[in-house]
Write an enzyme that holds these catalytic residues in place. Structure first.
Site, PDB file in Angstrom:
ATOM      1  N   ASP A   1      30.476  41.623  38.622  1.00 38.43           N
ATOM      2  CA  ASP A   1      29.104  41.956  38.223  1.00 38.43           C
ATOM      3  C   ASP A   1      28.293  42.289  39.472  1.00 38.43           C
ATOM      4  O   ASP A   1      28.729  42.042  40.592  1.00 38.43           O
ATOM      5  CB  ASP A   1      28.459  40.817  37.421  1.00 38.43           C
ATOM      6  CG  ASP A   1      28.254  39.560  38.254  1.00 38.43           C
ATOM      7  OD1 ASP A   1      29.192  39.166  38.962  1.00 38.43           O
ATOM      8  OD2 ASP A   1      27.155  38.973  38.216  1.00 38.43           O
TER       9      ASP A   1
ATOM     10  N   HIS B   1      38.559  42.707  36.415  1.00 38.46           N
ATOM     11  CA  HIS B   1      37.235  42.706  35.778  1.00 38.46           C
ATOM     12  C   HIS B   1      36.228  43.066  36.863  1.00 38.46           C
ATOM     13  O   HIS B   1      35.676  42.204  37.538  1.00 38.46           O
ATOM     14  CB  HIS B   1      36.950  41.322  35.192  1.00 38.46           C
ATOM     15  CG  HIS B   1      35.700  41.261  34.358  1.00 38.46           C
ATOM     16  ND1 HIS B   1      35.662  41.674  33.050  1.00 38.46           N
ATOM     17  CD2 HIS B   1      34.446  40.847  34.649  1.00 38.46           C
ATOM     18  CE1 HIS B   1      34.452  41.496  32.561  1.00 38.46           C
ATOM     19  NE2 HIS B   1      33.681  40.996  33.520  1.00 38.46           N
TER      20      HIS B   1
ATOM     21  N   ASP C   1      46.421  40.839  33.391  1.00 39.28           N
ATOM     22  CA  ASP C   1      45.900  41.931  34.208  1.00 39.28           C
ATOM     23  C   ASP C   1      45.185  42.915  33.285  1.00 39.28           C
ATOM     24  O   ASP C   1      45.644  44.026  33.050  1.00 39.28           O
ATOM     25  CB  ASP C   1      47.040  42.598  34.982  1.00 39.28           C
ATOM     26  CG  ASP C   1      46.510  43.681  35.916  1.00 39.28           C
ATOM     27  OD1 ASP C   1      45.279  43.718  36.139  1.00 39.28           O
ATOM     28  OD2 ASP C   1      47.326  44.485  36.413  1.00 39.28           O
TER      29      ASP C   1
ATOM     30  N   GLU D   1      38.844  38.473  37.206  1.00 41.92           N
ATOM     31  CA  GLU D   1      37.663  38.987  37.898  1.00 41.92           C
ATOM     32  C   GLU D   1      37.894  38.883  39.409  1.00 41.92           C
ATOM     33  O   GLU D   1      38.877  38.297  39.869  1.00 41.92           O
ATOM     34  CB  GLU D   1      36.386  38.228  37.488  1.00 41.92           C
ATOM     35  CG  GLU D   1      35.128  38.910  38.006  1.00 41.92           C
ATOM     36  CD  GLU D   1      33.824  38.427  37.351  1.00 41.92           C
ATOM     37  OE1 GLU D   1      33.843  37.560  36.477  1.00 41.92           O
ATOM     38  OE2 GLU D   1      32.765  38.961  37.758  1.00 41.92           O
TER      39      GLU D   1
HETATM   40  O1  9MR Z   1      31.156  40.387  33.102  1.00 40.98           O
HETATM   41  C1  9MR Z   1      30.761  39.034  33.244  1.00 40.98           C
HETATM   42  C2  9MR Z   1      31.428  38.417  34.442  1.00 40.98           C
HETATM   43  O2  9MR Z   1      31.036  39.077  35.621  1.00 40.98           O
HETATM   44  C3  9MR Z   1      31.160  36.917  34.493  1.00 40.98           C
HETATM   45  O3  9MR Z   1      31.910  36.280  35.484  1.00 40.98           O
HETATM   46  C4  9MR Z   1      31.502  36.275  33.167  1.00 40.98           C
HETATM   47  C5  9MR Z   1      31.189  34.795  33.131  1.00 40.98           C
HETATM   48  O4  9MR Z   1      29.884  34.527  33.438  1.00 40.98           O
HETATM   49  O5  9MR Z   1      30.808  36.911  32.115  1.00 40.98           O
HETATM   50  C6  9MR Z   1      31.104  38.281  32.001  1.00 40.98           C
HETATM   51  O6  9MR Z   1      30.333  38.822  30.985  1.00 40.98           O
HETATM   52  C7  9MR Z   1      30.792  38.552  29.679  1.00 40.98           C
HETATM   53  C8  9MR Z   1      29.830  37.628  28.973  1.00 40.98           C
HETATM   54  O7  9MR Z   1      29.774  36.371  29.603  1.00 40.98           O
HETATM   55  C9  9MR Z   1      30.229  37.470  27.539  1.00 40.98           C
HETATM   56  N1  9MR Z   1      30.322  38.764  26.908  1.00 40.98           N
HETATM   57  C10 9MR Z   1      31.308  39.648  27.527  1.00 40.98           C
HETATM   58  C11 9MR Z   1      30.949  39.885  28.966  1.00 40.98           C
HETATM   59  C12 9MR Z   1      32.034  40.747  29.642  1.00 40.98           C
HETATM   60  O8  9MR Z   1      31.723  42.079  29.638  1.00 40.98           O
HETATM   61  O1  9MR Z   2      33.284  31.197  40.200  1.00 39.97           O
HETATM   62  C1  9MR Z   2      32.599  30.724  39.059  1.00 39.97           C
HETATM   63  C2  9MR Z   2      33.448  29.699  38.368  1.00 39.97           C
HETATM   64  O2  9MR Z   2      33.634  28.583  39.204  1.00 39.97           O
HETATM   65  C3  9MR Z   2      32.815  29.300  37.053  1.00 39.97           C
HETATM   66  O3  9MR Z   2      33.691  28.446  36.352  1.00 39.97           O
HETATM   67  C4  9MR Z   2      32.508  30.535  36.232  1.00 39.97           C
HETATM   68  C5  9MR Z   2      31.848  30.242  34.902  1.00 39.97           C
HETATM   69  O4  9MR Z   2      30.578  29.745  35.084  1.00 39.97           O
HETATM   70  O5  9MR Z   2      31.667  31.398  36.961  1.00 39.97           O
HETATM   71  C6  9MR Z   2      32.260  31.866  38.139  1.00 39.97           C
HETATM   72  O6  9MR Z   2      31.364  32.690  38.805  1.00 39.97           O
HETATM   73  C7  9MR Z   2      31.063  33.941  38.222  1.00 39.97           C
HETATM   74  C8  9MR Z   2      29.546  34.030  38.185  1.00 39.97           C
HETATM   75  O7  9MR Z   2      29.039  33.097  37.274  1.00 39.97           O
HETATM   76  C9  9MR Z   2      29.051  35.427  37.859  1.00 39.97           C
HETATM   77  N1  9MR Z   2      29.673  36.404  38.702  1.00 39.97           N
HETATM   78  C10 9MR Z   2      31.109  36.381  38.646  1.00 39.97           C
HETATM   79  C11 9MR Z   2      31.635  35.048  39.093  1.00 39.97           C
HETATM   80  C12 9MR Z   2      33.157  35.037  39.126  1.00 39.97           C
HETATM   81  O8  9MR Z   2      33.742  34.973  37.881  1.00 39.97           O
END
Ligand code: 9MR
Ligand code: 9MR
Ligand code: ZN
Length: 552
Positions: free
Chosen positions: A181, A493, A523, A532
């Site tokens: 993101d 991701h 993957d 991600e």
């Molecule tokens: O794309 C989002 C990712 O960068 C974050 O790590 C993740 C957890 O916070 O959430 C992803 O977004 C998802 C959202 O939480 C739920 N709906 C689908 C999204 C993915 O496109």
């Molecule tokens: O790295 C984070 C992980 O420890 C958490 O369990 C997870 C869900 O809250 O979120 C991860 O961080 C994400 C952040 O919330 C949004 N940007 C992407 C990060 C990597 O997934």
């Protein structure tokens, strides 16, 4: 990235395999699993074989010439995948070249190299990946024939609505996008820059001459510091006038899979947290001493900003969580005790002030100078202990130094033992959580710090095993880093990789890794839980690779 039909097939297969109850690898994993980048000539070299095999050979890649023959050991039952595995040890073979491993029962491995300075190129790719993450500017890079690029993005950062400023803006340009993101979170910047500046201080002679091909290359700063400055410049904009630090700059909801310049939703400053405030103090205090020899004015500014936030913390001793109401993006929720200790450690190391030392030691006594074998953005206490232990300054409590050193060595020993008990030499053992690949890489900070204090070859060998694991000696038999090694992730991701038209993902990124079980990695772009990418994981990998970059 266009989904090629063939890659779709693999992706679907992996998803299917991941959803089966079996703990075992995806059906397409090779039976010989090793570091697909390769091995340093003098290092230990092991492969894990998931089929019963008694003998193995090494042959030159592209031919049949046998250069080494060995017998496997085993079988053992691996502690987490429960596979029955054999080990192939070829430590004795040291001749540089490109090879394959073969066994009558287990087939053929991916090609790999034995070479000096094996990790220099990967270090550059993985560090350049930070440059490719830059926000607020156009970036471009070429890897294996593909060019990856985006235009200047998020030029309106950021709105003050959520922090009491009304619908007005205050500049907060630059920094790195957090992950797949595009938001920017101070807490995650903490552990990331913390690992990178630690790499700088631990391995300066090796890192200083390295050219990263940045817009700033050839300027007054070594390239590695120039890249870090892109992030610290942004952090300087995150301090409020009272010294508190905004928790993040973010859209209200996660955006779509488009290139960043196409993301048009408003991005806002999010209210302060005490953890973010302490992390900013730590980073800028550490940055001050790293930048001082090259840019004293910048160092001075970093230190002034750090001090101001420390004053704020001193007068606001309670933990304060950010009010993230109305924001659905990454939360990075964390209590501040460890962050405050880290802030004091870096301020003390950069200034030598007795008050900082006293406050730091008080906190270290409370935490009993604990050293964790498993740490990430939510637990930066290790960084405080490492800085305290590494310091050349006088005035520390002898008893506390001794306690911290004992903890460090005990934890490093634990890590080496865990690695020895694991069928793939994974130093984190059977623990799999969100971002565990980053944690595996980050364990090398513990190992390198222990090695500095009380050198033992096994610490370096275990750090190499962390790399061996991440680059292919794992249940998938694949590299976990985009663009590097054999069958690396193709569908991370990552909004840039998903939003451009290139048939390959942006290079140099460590994916979060399998969880909750070792085989649960897909993957697939949709799997943000395991596939991600994120700055904290890359920051840790940068440290692990830096440990083995040889000064030229
Ligand atoms: O794309 C989002 C990712 O960068 C974050 O790590 C993740 C957890 O916070 O959430 C992803 O977004 C998802 C959202 O939480 C739920 N709906 C689908 C999204 C993915 O496109
Ligand atoms: O790295 C984070 C992980 O420890 C958490 O369990 C997870 C869900 O809250 O979120 C991860 O961080 C994400 C952040 O919330 C949004 N940007 C992407 C990060 C990597 O997934
Ligand atoms: Zn941006």
């Amino acid at each position: 990235m266009k989904n090629l039909r063939l890659s779709r097939f693999w992706s679907a297969l992996a998803l299917l395999a991941g959803s089966l109850p079996s703990l075992h690898a995806a059906a397409d994993a090779p039976a010989i699993r090793l570091n697909t980048l390769g091995y340093l000539p003098g290092a230990e070299k092991r492969a894990t074989l998931s089929l019963p095999a008694t003998e193995f050979t090494l042959v030159k890649a592209g031919g049949n010439q046998i250069v080494f023959t060995g017998k496997t050991t085993g079988p053992i039952t691996n502690i987490d995948t429960r596979e029955s595995v054999h080990m192939a040890d070829f430590t004795a073979f040291r001749t540089p070249g490109e090879y394959l491993m073969r066994s009558a029962e287990a087939g053929e491995s991916a090609p790999f190299r034995i070479m000096d300075n094996l990790y220099r190129e990967p270090f550059i790719t993985v560090t350049r990946a930070m440059y490719l993450w830059r926000c607020g500017t156009a970036v471009t890079g070429t890897h294996q024939g593909s060019t990856f690029a985006h235009g200047p993005c998020h030029l309106e950062d950021a709105w003050l609505d959520a922090v009491g400023g009304g619908h007005t803006r205050q500049p907060s340009p630059g920094g790195w996008h957090d992950a797949g993101d595009y938001n920017k979170y101070v807490v995650n910047a903490g552990i990331t820059v913390g690992a990178m500046l630690r790499a700088w201080e631990d391995f300066t002679p090796a890192l200083r001459p390295i050219r990263l091909g940045l817009p700033e290359s050839g300027g007054r700063l070594p390239d590695f510091l120039a890249e870090i400055k892109w992030e610290t410049d942004w952090l300087l904009t995150m301090q409020a006038t009272d010294g508190s630090v905004f928790h993040k700059v973010s859209t209200r909801r996660f955006g779509g899979f488009v290139l960043p310049e196409r993301e048009s939703a408003e991005r806002l400053f999010v209210p302060w947290s005490s953890a973010a405030t302490a992390d900013l103090v730590a980073i800028l205090a550490q940055a001050a001493r790293c930048f001082r020899p090259f840019d004293p004015d910048y160092a001075k500014r970093c230190l002034e900003v750090a001090r101001k936030s420390q004053q704020f913390l001193d007068t606001h001793p309670e933990n304060h969580d950010a009010d993230q109401n109305g924001f659905e993006t990454g939360r990075y929720p964390t209590r501040d005790a460890d962050d405050r200790a880290w802030a004091l450690a870096e301020l003390w190391e950069s200034t030598g002030e007795a008050g900082c030392l006293q406050a730091l030691e008080e906190r270290l006594r409370q935490s009993q100078a604990r050293v964790s074998d498993n740490f990430d953005w939510s637990d930066v206490g290790n960084l405080a202990v490492f800085t305290y232990l590494r310091s050349a300054r006088t005035g520390r409590s002898e008893a506390l130094v001794k306690q911290a050193a004992t903890n460090l060595v005990a934890t490093a020993q634990n890590i080496t033992q865990t690695r020895s008990q694991h069928g793939y030499g994974r130093p984190l053992g059977r623990r799999y959580n969100w971002g565990c690949n980053g944690t595996v890489a980050r364990q090398t900070l513990v190992l390198a710090t222990a090695h500095r204090l009380a050198p033992q070859d096994v610490y370096r060998e275990t750090a190499l095993d962390a790399l061996n694991h991440l680059f292919g000696r794992n249940v998938h038999g694949r590299s976990y880093v985009t663009g590097l090694g054999h069958r690396p992730p193709m569908f991370p991701h990552d909004r840039r990789s998903g939003g451009d038209k290139v048939d390959a993902p942006w290079p140099g990124y460590l994916i979060g890794g399998p969880h909750p079980q070792p085989a649960n990695w897909n993957d697939s772009q949709d799997d943000y839980r395991t596939n991600e990418i994120a700055i904290n994981w890359n920051g840790a990998l940068i440290y692990a690779l830096a440990m083995f970059v040889e000064a030229e």
